[in-house]
Enzyme design. Structure first.
Site, short mmCIF file in Angstrom:
data_model
loop_
_atom_site.label_atom_id
_atom_site.label_comp_id
_atom_site.label_asym_id
_atom_site.label_seq_id
_atom_site.Cartn_x
_atom_site.Cartn_y
_atom_site.Cartn_z
N GLU A 127 -5.93 -1.35 14.75
CA GLU A 127 -6.76 -2.14 13.85
C GLU A 127 -5.95 -3.31 13.29
OE1 GLU A 127 -8.64 0.00 10.63
OE2 GLU A 127 -8.73 -1.88 9.47
N ARG A 175 2.40 1.74 10.58
CA ARG A 175 1.97 1.99 9.20
C ARG A 175 3.13 1.66 8.27
NH1 ARG A 175 -2.36 4.44 7.18
NH2 ARG A 175 -2.95 5.21 9.21
N SER A 187 -10.38 -6.15 9.42
CA SER A 187 -11.57 -5.46 8.96
C SER A 187 -12.38 -6.49 8.23
CB SER A 187 -11.16 -4.32 8.02
OG SER A 187 -12.25 -3.52 7.71
N ARG A 225 0.84 -1.20 0.00
CA ARG A 225 0.00 0.00 0.00
C ARG A 225 0.87 1.24 0.00
NH1 ARG A 225 -4.99 -1.90 4.01
NH2 ARG A 225 -5.29 -3.87 2.87
N ARG A 249 0.15 -5.18 12.91
CA ARG A 249 -0.36 -4.66 14.18
C ARG A 249 -0.45 -5.76 15.23
NH1 ARG A 249 -3.63 -1.25 11.04
NH2 ARG A 249 -2.51 0.66 10.56
#
Length: 426
Positions: A352, A280, A355, A265, A394
């Site tokens: 997070e 991140r 998802s 990403r 994470r």
RNA sequence: GGAGAGGUGGCAGAGUGGUCGAAUGCGACGGUCUCGAAAACCGUUAAGCUCGCAAGGGCUUCGAGAGUUCGAAUCUCUCCCUCUCCGCCA
């Protein structure tokens, strides 16, 4: 993508859904273009019908060796008219499709209306033995300090050989990462009924459009222009698109896949936010869960998929919570989204890690993934769902912080022992 | 990288510029027969768009795009993909 007929027949409901998702209202433009388009279709098809009829007459005359010159002359102009109308039709359809691609999926009625992450609602909290004291901030080394102490990762050299945000896993850090991945794949394939897929990590633009990353998030995906390929941001893209343009046999539903992949990403526009260590990164590892279901079963399957992801954290004994994302925070293409957040005791923050989304037929319509209830019924779109089960980055942060002893030793929980040649990192 | 072959309906596989949305076979579905099944026989068997309350009608689609033509699965061009052989190689 929504069904144009649904928009045509329920413009107010679509407007409301768009507003709840904080998206731009293009309903009127869509309805106008749709009307123009259908008018042109009426005109051009009338001409084509006439051309077909006369062509048959010409064929008949030719067969009986009769002259057909006047009919042929008559048709010369008609074909030109058809070509002109077809051109206008293509323009309208192009404009319409561009707009249709910007309409988000409609939120499910059970999703709370809200503006942003602050309006998300916590629906569940879990810790080993229900011990709430585990949700407190604790003193200790953070994941970067622990990694440094034990030589688990090398962010500096990652930046040297690639760029910032491309982590290198070293020694026991690499083994731990691999243990997470294998543990999760084994759990989902052996206990939860998923069939493993190891997909390509590059895909084409069609696949990215199918799952909804394109056109809206094109700037977030790594692009290799020499070969027109894109690095996958999640295994959701290749795995969901496995059945693009296909008719899935109804007896195969629900179809459950889990897939390990690296995820890439660009995170354009998010510099300076949570950039430390694993919080991140541009490349991370993830085990993804993907389901294809009958429309009437998708919400039940969504609950099960989320529970399957939660099971990973429960077996690893990592405290977490489940939140339901409000309309303003859920993603563009889904109708309902749960996020799983792990507790990072040293950061004192929720991170997070997963998802889990139900896309209903939004992706299936874009990618044309269908099934038939039986030989005689019309094809219908399947519902697609996916969720991380889980992303390791994470998880790694929460894991290291949670399992550190006062002296900085990291204890390895028993459930991972079969996957590692050590039981603690000292 | 070089050479060749090919892309047609759920699958296999025909196809002369004009009754070709497309032969035939398989599969699937319905029926006859049977206590039931198999076999055999008969029939049905794509998708999308569009008009219509409906019945039904119209249009499009033979890898994709462009062209020739009154008319293209069929002729021309470009591109994509698959397979085979040679070379190189993890």
């Amino acid at each position: 993508m929504l069904d144009i007929r649904f928009i045509r027949e329920n413009p107010e409901a679509v407007r409301a859904g768009i507003a709840a998702k904080r998206s731009e209202d293009v309903v009127d433009q869509i309805l106008d273009l749709d009307k123009e388009r259908r008018t042109i279709i009426g005109e051009v098809e009338q001409l084509k019908s006439r051309r077909n009829t006369v062509s048959e007459e010409i064929a008949g005359l030719k067969r009986t060796k009769q002259p057909a010159d006047d009919k042929i002359a008559e048709m010369k102009g008609v074909s030109d008219d058809i070509a002109a109308l077809d051109q206008r039709l293509r323009e309208k359809e192009l404009a319409l499709n561009l707009l249709m691609d910007t309409v988000p999926n409609m939120p499910h009625s059970s999703v709370p209306i809200g503006n942003d992450a602050k309006d998300n609602v916590e629906v569940k909290r879990w810790s080993p033995n229900g011990d709430d004291s585990l949700f407190e901030k604790r003193a200790g080394l953070d994941h970067l300090a622990l990694a440094e102490k034990h030589g688990l990762f090398d962010f500096k050299r990652g930046a040297k050989i690639a760029a910032a945000g491309f982590p290198v896993y070293m020694g026991r850090g690499a083994q731990l990462e691999r243990a997470f991945i294998n543990f999760m794949l084994d759990l989902h394939t052996r206990s939860h009924g998923y069939t493993e897929v190891l997909p390509p990590f590059f895909v084409n633009a069609t696949s990215l459009r199918g799952t909804g990353q394109f056109p809206k998030f094109a700037d977030q995906v790594y692009h290799m222009p020499a070969d027109e390929l894109y690095a996958i941001p999640t295994a959701e893209v290749p795995v969901t698109n496995l059945y693009a343009e296909e008719m899935i046999p109804v007896e195969a539903l629900p179809l459950l896949h889990c897939a390990f992949s690296a995820c890439f990403r660009r995170e354009a526009g998010s510099y300076g936010k949570d950039t430390r260590g694993f919080l991140r990164v541009h490349e991370f590892n993830k085990v993804e869960l993907v389901k294809f279901t009958l429309p009437e079963n998708s919400y039940e399957e969504h609950e099960k998929l989320t529970a399957d992801a939660e099971r990973v954290l429960e077996l690893l004994e990592i405290p977490y919570r489940r939140i339901i994302c409000c309309t303003g925070d859920q993603s563009f293409g889904n109708s309902k989204q749960y996020d799983l957040e792990v507790w990072s005791p040293v950061e004192g923050a929720w991170l997070e890690a997963s998802s889990c989304s139900n896309f209903e037929d939004f992706q299936a319509r874009r990618a044309n993934i269908r099934f038939k209830r039986d030989a005689k019924s019309r094809p219908e779109f399947v519902h697609t769902l996916n969720g991380s089960g889980l992303a390791t980055s994470r998880l790694m942060v929460a894991f290291l912080e949670t399992y550190q002893e006062p002296d900085g030793t990291i204890r390895i929980p028993e459930v991972l022992h079969p996957y590692l040649p050590f039981t603690s990192i000292a």
